[in-house]
Each structure stands twice: as structure tokens, then as C-alpha cells.
Design a protein around this motif. Sequence first.
Motif, mmCIF file in Angstrom:
data_model
loop_
_atom_site.group_PDB
_atom_site.id
_atom_site.type_symbol
_atom_site.label_atom_id
_atom_site.label_comp_id
_atom_site.label_asym_id
_atom_site.label_seq_id
_atom_site.Cartn_x
_atom_site.Cartn_y
_atom_site.Cartn_z
ATOM 1 N N LEU A 118 0.820 -1.210 0.000
ATOM 2 C CA LEU A 118 0.000 0.000 0.000
ATOM 3 C C LEU A 118 0.855 1.262 0.000
ATOM 4 N N ASP A 119 2.117 1.130 0.413
ATOM 5 C CA ASP A 119 3.005 2.295 0.431
ATOM 6 C C ASP A 119 3.506 2.674 -0.960
ATOM 7 N N GLU A 120 3.098 1.928 -1.996
ATOM 8 C CA GLU A 120 3.503 2.252 -3.360
ATOM 9 C C GLU A 120 2.481 3.131 -4.071
ATOM 10 N N GLY A 121 1.460 3.579 -3.332
ATOM 11 C CA GLY A 121 0.448 4.424 -3.939
ATOM 12 C C GLY A 121 0.945 5.821 -4.230
ATOM 13 N N GLN A 122 0.240 6.512 -5.107
ATOM 14 C CA GLN A 122 0.535 7.915 -5.412
ATOM 15 C C GLN A 122 0.014 8.775 -4.260
ATOM 16 N N VAL A 123 0.879 9.660 -3.744
ATOM 17 C CA VAL A 123 0.582 10.401 -2.516
ATOM 18 C C VAL A 123 0.630 11.908 -2.773
ATOM 19 N N GLU A 124 -0.352 12.603 -2.193
ATOM 20 C CA GLU A 124 -0.425 14.062 -2.297
ATOM 21 C C GLU A 124 0.445 14.737 -1.240
ATOM 22 N N ARG A 125 0.530 16.053 -1.350
ATOM 23 C CA ARG A 125 1.380 16.836 -0.459
ATOM 24 C C ARG A 125 0.999 16.655 1.011
ATOM 25 N N ASP A 126 -0.300 16.507 1.300
ATOM 26 C CA ASP A 126 -0.740 16.362 2.687
ATOM 27 C C ASP A 126 -0.568 14.947 3.216
ATOM 28 N N GLY A 127 -0.003 14.062 2.402
ATOM 29 C CA GLY A 127 0.246 12.696 2.828
ATOM 30 C C GLY A 127 -0.856 11.719 2.499
ATOM 31 N N ASP A 128 -1.953 12.213 1.926
ATOM 32 C CA ASP A 128 -3.058 11.323 1.562
ATOM 33 C C ASP A 128 -2.740 10.551 0.287
ATOM 34 N N THR A 129 -3.067 9.258 0.303
ATOM 35 C CA THR A 129 -2.942 8.433 -0.893
ATOM 36 C C THR A 129 -4.129 8.690 -1.810
ATOM 37 N N ILE A 130 -3.900 8.713 -3.108
ATOM 38 C CA ILE A 130 -4.977 8.866 -4.097
ATOM 39 C C ILE A 130 -5.503 7.472 -4.414
ATOM 40 N N LYS B 221 9.947 9.303 -4.355
ATOM 41 C CA LYS B 221 11.246 9.919 -4.043
ATOM 42 C C LYS B 221 12.397 8.992 -4.443
ATOM 43 N N LYS B 222 12.195 7.699 -4.216
ATOM 44 C CA LYS B 222 13.215 6.724 -4.604
ATOM 45 C C LYS B 222 13.412 6.728 -6.118
ATOM 46 N N GLU B 223 12.300 6.768 -6.856
ATOM 47 C CA GLU B 223 12.400 6.794 -8.310
ATOM 48 C C GLU B 223 13.063 8.088 -8.785
ATOM 49 N N TRP B 224 12.790 9.187 -8.115
ATOM 50 C CA TRP B 224 13.423 10.478 -8.450
ATOM 51 C C TRP B 224 14.941 10.372 -8.336
ATOM 52 N N ASN B 225 15.397 9.850 -7.227
ATOM 53 C CA ASN B 225 16.846 9.732 -7.004
ATOM 54 C C ASN B 225 17.493 8.843 -8.064
ATOM 55 N N ASN B 226 16.804 7.771 -8.421
ATOM 56 C CA ASN B 226 17.352 6.858 -9.429
ATOM 57 C C ASN B 226 17.408 7.514 -10.809
ATOM 58 N N TYR B 227 16.407 8.332 -11.121
ATOM 59 C CA TYR B 227 16.302 8.908 -12.469
ATOM 60 C C TYR B 227 17.170 10.153 -12.631
ATOM 61 N N TYR B 228 17.102 11.064 -11.656
ATOM 62 C CA TYR B 228 17.794 12.350 -11.793
ATOM 63 C C TYR B 228 19.189 12.347 -11.168
ATOM 64 N N GLY B 229 19.409 11.487 -10.199
ATOM 65 C CA GLY B 229 20.717 11.443 -9.569
ATOM 66 C C GLY B 229 20.963 12.565 -8.585
ATOM 67 N N PHE B 230 19.901 13.294 -8.222
ATOM 68 C CA PHE B 230 20.023 14.292 -7.159
ATOM 69 C C PHE B 230 18.761 14.255 -6.310
ATOM 70 N N ALA B 231 18.794 14.923 -5.181
ATOM 71 C CA ALA B 231 17.747 14.792 -4.174
ATOM 72 C C ALA B 231 16.395 15.237 -4.701
#
Length: 727
Positions: free
Chosen positions: A104-116, A168-178
Amino acid sequence: MRTIFLYSQLFFFSVVTYLPAAAQEMSGQPREKTAFQIAAPWKAVYDIRSDVAIVYGVNDTDIPFAERVALYRQKGYETHFMTGIAWGQYQDYFLGEYDGTKHLDEGQVERDGDTIWHGKNVPYIVPSASFLDYLKTHVKQAIDAGVTAVHLEEPEFWARAGYSEAFKKEWNNYYGFAWMPQHESPEATYLSSKLKYELYYNAVKEVSAYVKEYAKSQGKNIRCYIPTHSLLNYSSWQIVSPEASLARLNTIDGYIAQVWTGTSREPVYFNGLEKERVFENAFLEYGSMVSMTAPTGKKLFLLTDPIEDWPRTWEDYKENYQATFTAQLLYPGVASYEVMPWPQRIYLGKFKLENNDTPQPISQAYATQMQVMINALNHVPLSDNKLNGSQGISVLVGNSMMFQRFPTHNGYEDPQLSNFYGMIIPLVKRGIPASIIHMENLDTEYGLKNTKVLIMSYANMKPLSPKVHEYLADWVRKGGILLYYGKDTDPFQQVREWWNTNGNTYEAPSQHLFELLQIPAATGDGEYEVENGKVVIRRKDPKALVLQAGGDEEFMQLVRTAYQKDAAAGKLMIKNNFYLERGPYLVAAVMDEHQDKSSLTIEGPVIDLFDPELPVLAEKEVPPGTQTFLFALSAIDDMQRPQVLAAASRIYNEKSTADSYSFLTKSPEGSHNVMRILLPSAPSEVTISKAGDHVKTEFSQEWDAVTNTLKLEFENSSKGINVHLRF
């Protein structure tokens, strides 16, 4: 075939021979012209008799998938498989039943932390490697069950999402920065959307490759399609998806254009007024999908829905179904259709009437009309004909339209995607069949081949490659006329991209284009001759053309000058209608909100296919704000050959002799059939009986001596009704 048009315009059309259903079947080849999608098992009450049943979801019912597929195949359907690639009935994966780990932690999440969420315990997902492996097990089951195609539906990432640890994990893998929170800057928004785009591009690439590889290992050739909303709708609804890029994958065989009332009723601005413009919006949505697919040679199904997801009234559904149905038929280069999703929802569902809050089942009249329409799609041919009106005006779009939608920054606003609609709604509303060009397809032979005037802006999108400008500049130099609208001051002009990195220092991507065209950096309006072509720059964002009443007057004058004088393409025709002939089928729409309030008159004799009584009319009047779908008797090449011209059922086993005509007809059990049949003379005997038991069926008949057509009415049967006529 003669027609009467406003303004007495003359058009010339190619001849397309009309063939009955039996003659259109390809011997030894599966016929896949029409389809529907369904999770529920086969039932006689919604047995609509299209070519293909797209069976949805491995886990979507209590009945095993293989049993559902086998049942539809037994009933004569070609079978496909469809499943969501961003969501679905995947609770066994999310709750840990699949591999012992909850996801369930792989869901798309909004800024307030709610899963869509898409449903209970079903989030929209960030497509992880483990999820794609899980999805492949569903694909394997489907192929093992004998389907001939796989549909990976709706690769969707919400623009407002992007805050989960998985992302965030995918971001780091793709862009190579935070990871950068997308709400903090335009660049973070743009980069976040670009990553969402890449994640689902790669997800589709991986799963579709598995489809092909596994099928090949089983000695099968399985096709793979992407059912997806249009670029316009995803941009409007603030969703990111790979869209046009997927057509370049050799593992993708085509798309289903998911356009229907629910997408096309999204309000848009025109003449300062925001409102639903369902026909016009549907016309542009289908046009976006056709433009995205046609240059690649991939197959495209166009979808319509006689109702929609949101509960409304039957009257509302019917009016807007006719509008979207007409819009899809105005693209003569496509003749494959998903005639409806979820037939059980239509035939067994209940919705309100206009003045009655008690939900009611579908009326006999609407069900009959709908069945006439979807059965006509089994015959509507491809055609080289073009819409009436001035051809050769296009508007440029690109996948990056989805990248600037949410959140907003520095006061940037694009109400209802008006920076796109501002360039094209004023044209469509004046009866100009403007086309859409995807910048991702500029490198194809099709590209800008038929475009004389191109309208574009970078107010709402950005070029993902400098190659786009090379193709545009070459086209202009060879004689193209480019109208560029945009202040180039929106905050996304400065995002980290190719035009301001790796030695490039352009403040806006348009500067690179103008440099290639040897146009001096311009901050104001200007007009520039470029070899055989011309560039007109207006430092105004396109949304200004529709957000204010009369805001498009100068724009229309510029288009007229560009078309008539600069491109020497002929007179720019302003009218209030679109009209197209496809074999014997006549399709027309008349726009409202036009200075011309007159109706379009179409000469007959014609059968009105939007009228469940199938009347034969001497002429058809189409008032503003409405559409029509007709069968022209004058298009029939042999008036002595018996044939069913229109019916609320599908025709099989046609047989003719010198004095008789017979056939088998099938449609959902208990629905009402109305059909109009051409005969050489009035029938002397009519026999109608149920297939199998030959029990006589009650019917009514009416002969039209002027057109030699017989109207029959009787109750449909899924098993079939035998009709035998003597004359």
C-alpha cells in the motif's frame, strides 16, 4: 448523391461501395472492427454482437477469468484482455497475499500525505518493479486463457501526486540528485511531471515487451493496445501519461481513444463564456488521438459510451452520446470502434429521467436507437473524403502540455486549458476543420505534410527536444506559414531543460526556434519573411483569445490573411457546420454560438439513424447545436438487391433468390428491434421465427412504396430471429 448546404458550397466525394455484413467478413481472418469491454460474464440481455469482447480483469469477478473468456468465445466473440496498469482489482498485491509483503506504500501520494485511491485498498500506483512483475502474472493468465490481444489501460499519474517515499526513490534513481517537492518551484513541478511520464513510459514498455516475449514462447502473436484518454483530457484533468511516445514502441500495436461524454463535457472557454461544449470538445479529443496515432500506422479504436460514469439523466446521456458519436465519425481515416464499455451497466442499470427522481431502466426507444447506431458501426467504411471546409490549418501540441498543470507558480494560470483552446475553438466554432499536430510526430513522413498554416504557443507546453525546431524551421523555409502566440513569460520558461543547459543559454525555447529561422530576438509583435515561408509573432498568450468576449477577432483576421494571402490556399470558408460522407452514411453537425443561426438541410431520401423509428425522410433539417447520422438511399449501387439498410440488431446468414430474401438477426434478449430493408418489390409473405425452436414471433410491418423499403419491428433474441421474405 445530392446535398443542400448553406452558402451553396459544392464538394466532390469519392465513391465507397456499401457492403452488407456477410460480404464484409474477411474469410479466415478474425474481424475486429467493433468491440466492447466487460468484466461481467456473458448474459443474453446485453449480448450486443460486436466483433470483440474485451474481457476485463483477472480478479474482477468471482467467476474465473478463463471461464469468462471461454464463454464469450463460445458465443462467437473474438476475445481480448484488458487490465489497468495504474490501478485495478489488485488487492491481493497491495494487501500482501501475492508475495507476503504489503504494498500500500507504493500508492501515489499528495502533499498532505493522503494516498490517491481508485477504490478500497486500490491506490493509483507508482509503478515499481515488483508491481510490474505482479502485473505480468495477469498477462500470462490471459494469454494462457486464449485471448488474442492485451490492453494495458490508462497509464496515469496524477499531477498533484509525487510525495511518496516510492516516488522519491524513483526520483533519485532517475535524476541522480535529491527529490524536490513540486510545490516549491516551477522547475520541481516540471521535473516531477517529466518523471511521472517516464515511469509509465517504462512501465508500458516493460509489460508490453513481456506480452510479446511470452506470447512468442507459446507460439502466439498477441497484439498489445493502450486504452487512454486524450492528451487534451489528461492535460485538463491534471494527469500525466506517456501518450504519443507509446506509439513508437514496437511492442505497442495501437490505442483505444477513450473519449466520451464524461471527458468531453469538461467546460471550455469561448467568447468569454465557460460552458460545456460536448460536440466541439469531443471533435478535438478524437482529433488529438487520430493525430497521435495516424503518422505511426498503428491501429486506433474510437470509443463512445451511451451513458457515463457520473449519474445523470437518460435525456442528458442521449443528447451527449449523439454529440460524441457524431464527432468520432468525422474522422474518415478510422473505422474501428469500441462501441461501449460495460454493457451490463447500460442494459441493467437505472438512472433518472428529466422530471423524475426515481431511477428508471433504459427506455425501449433509447435502447433501440443505440443498437441501430452501434450496428451501423459494423458497416461504416474508411473513406478518403474530407470534411467540408478549409483544409490545412493545424495547431501544434505536445506531451509536455501535461507538465505545467499543477501546482501553479508565480501567478501563472491557464483556466480550462485555454492556452490550447484559444488557438483552436475559434476555428472549430466557425466551421473550420482545424487539425491537431503532435510535435512528437514531426519527424514522420506525415508530419506537417498537409499543413499550410500552423498555429503554436509555448505558453502551455515546452519542446522536449531541439529537433522539434529543426523540423519546424525546415517546414517554414519550404513555404509554411507559422503563427506564434505567446508572451514567453510564464515561470516554466526557465525550467532546467535543453535550451538553457549544455552550453545553451536561451531564456525561452522559442528563442532557439527564431534563431534557426534567422529572426531577431523579438519582444514585441512582428512578421518575418523566411525564404518561401513566413512567421507571424503575437506577444499574447492564446488564452486571451477566448477568456474575453470578442477576444479572437484579430486572431481570425490573422488566420484569414495567413491562409488566403500568405499560403495562397484559397478562400477561408466561415460556416456553422461540418459535413462528411462515408459510403452511404452522412454525418453532420451544426454549431451554435455562431452568427449564422440557420439550419443545415440535407436532401433525401435518407434514413434517420438517430430516430428509433428509422423514418425515411425527403430531407433532413439539422438545427444549430445538434447533429445527425443518416443513411442515403441514393448511395446504393443496386436497388434491386435485397439488403438490410439499418437495424437494431446484427445480420447473419443472408440468402437471396429471385423471389426471396432471408437472414438471421441477433441482438440483446428482449430488446426491441426496428429494421429497414430494401426489397425489389413489396413483400407477399413475411415469416419471422425464433432460431432453434422456429416458434413464430409477433411483428409489425410497414411498406414504403416510394423507396421500396420495408420497416419491420419485433422483439430481439440473443439466440437469433429468422426472417424470411417473399416478394
